[in-house]
Motif scaffolding. Structure first.
Motif, mmCIF file in Angstrom:
data_model
loop_
_atom_site.group_PDB
_atom_site.id
_atom_site.type_symbol
_atom_site.label_atom_id
_atom_site.label_comp_id
_atom_site.label_asym_id
_atom_site.label_seq_id
_atom_site.Cartn_x
_atom_site.Cartn_y
_atom_site.Cartn_z
ATOM 1 N N CYS A 124 -28.599 27.589 -39.048
ATOM 2 C CA CYS A 124 -27.483 26.723 -39.395
ATOM 3 C C CYS A 124 -27.745 25.331 -38.824
ATOM 4 O O CYS A 124 -28.079 25.198 -37.641
ATOM 5 C CB CYS A 124 -26.188 27.316 -38.823
ATOM 6 N N MET A 169 -20.136 27.510 -41.417
ATOM 7 C CA MET A 169 -20.667 26.395 -42.198
ATOM 8 C C MET A 169 -21.432 26.933 -43.415
ATOM 9 O O MET A 169 -22.343 27.731 -43.271
ATOM 10 C CB MET A 169 -21.619 25.545 -41.334
ATOM 11 N N CYS A 226 -20.325 29.914 -37.198
ATOM 12 C CA CYS A 226 -19.384 28.804 -37.325
ATOM 13 C C CYS A 226 -18.748 28.691 -38.715
ATOM 14 O O CYS A 226 -17.836 27.906 -38.924
ATOM 15 C CB CYS A 226 -20.068 27.481 -36.972
ATOM 16 N N CYS A 278 -22.827 30.500 -42.390
ATOM 17 C CA CYS A 278 -23.196 30.902 -41.031
ATOM 18 C C CYS A 278 -22.112 31.842 -40.479
ATOM 19 O O CYS A 278 -20.920 31.544 -40.577
ATOM 20 C CB CYS A 278 -23.302 29.641 -40.166
ATOM 21 N N GLY A 294 -27.001 28.680 -35.603
ATOM 22 C CA GLY A 294 -26.839 30.116 -35.830
ATOM 23 C C GLY A 294 -27.935 30.641 -36.737
ATOM 24 O O GLY A 294 -28.443 29.925 -37.608
ATOM 25 N N CYS A 345 -24.743 24.649 -35.998
ATOM 26 C CA CYS A 345 -24.642 25.314 -34.693
ATOM 27 C C CYS A 345 -25.907 26.071 -34.297
ATOM 28 O O CYS A 345 -25.929 26.751 -33.279
ATOM 29 C CB CYS A 345 -23.451 26.263 -34.685
HETATM 30 ZN ZN LIG Z 1 -23.283 27.661 -37.774
#
Ligand SMILES: [Zn+2]
Length: 98
Positions: free
Chosen positions: A6, A38, A36, A33, A11, A9
């Motif tokens: 991601c 996203m 988060c 993600c 991730g 973040c």
């Molecule tokens: Zn994320």
């Protein structure tokens, strides 16, 4: 192999989430993600049962419309046929007095 992450973040795990997009004919899903939320991608999601049902409705409307048009054409041909038969049974000009 490179691993996607991601951009927000960092991730490393993603999930697919169905989303509703206004004024859009097809349902879409976001690949997002899990950490988060996203979105990192989007794909169209086809509900094949719903698509088949809609196509079936359109086919039924088309068949009914085609059937009605064929009946209308058939009636027009009958009227033409009757007019031609009526005309052919009339004496031809000049033969009436014979
Ligand atoms: Zn994320």
């Amino acid at each position: 192999m490179a691993k996607s992450k991601c951009f927000y973040c960092d991730g490393l795990v993603f999930e697919i989430q169905t989303v509703e997009i206004l004024d859009c004919a097809h349902q879409h899903c976001f690949i997002q993600c899990t950490k988060c939320g996203m979105p990192v991608g989007a794909v169209e999601s086809y509900n094949i049962g719903q698509l088949l049902s809609k196509q079936s409705e359109r086919d039924a409307i088309f068949r009914a419309s085609t059937h009605d048009r064929l009946l209308s054409i058939e009636r027009a041909f009958r009227r033409i046929e009757q007019a031609l038969l009526k005309r052919s049974s009339l004496p031809i000009d000049g033969e009436a007095g014979l």
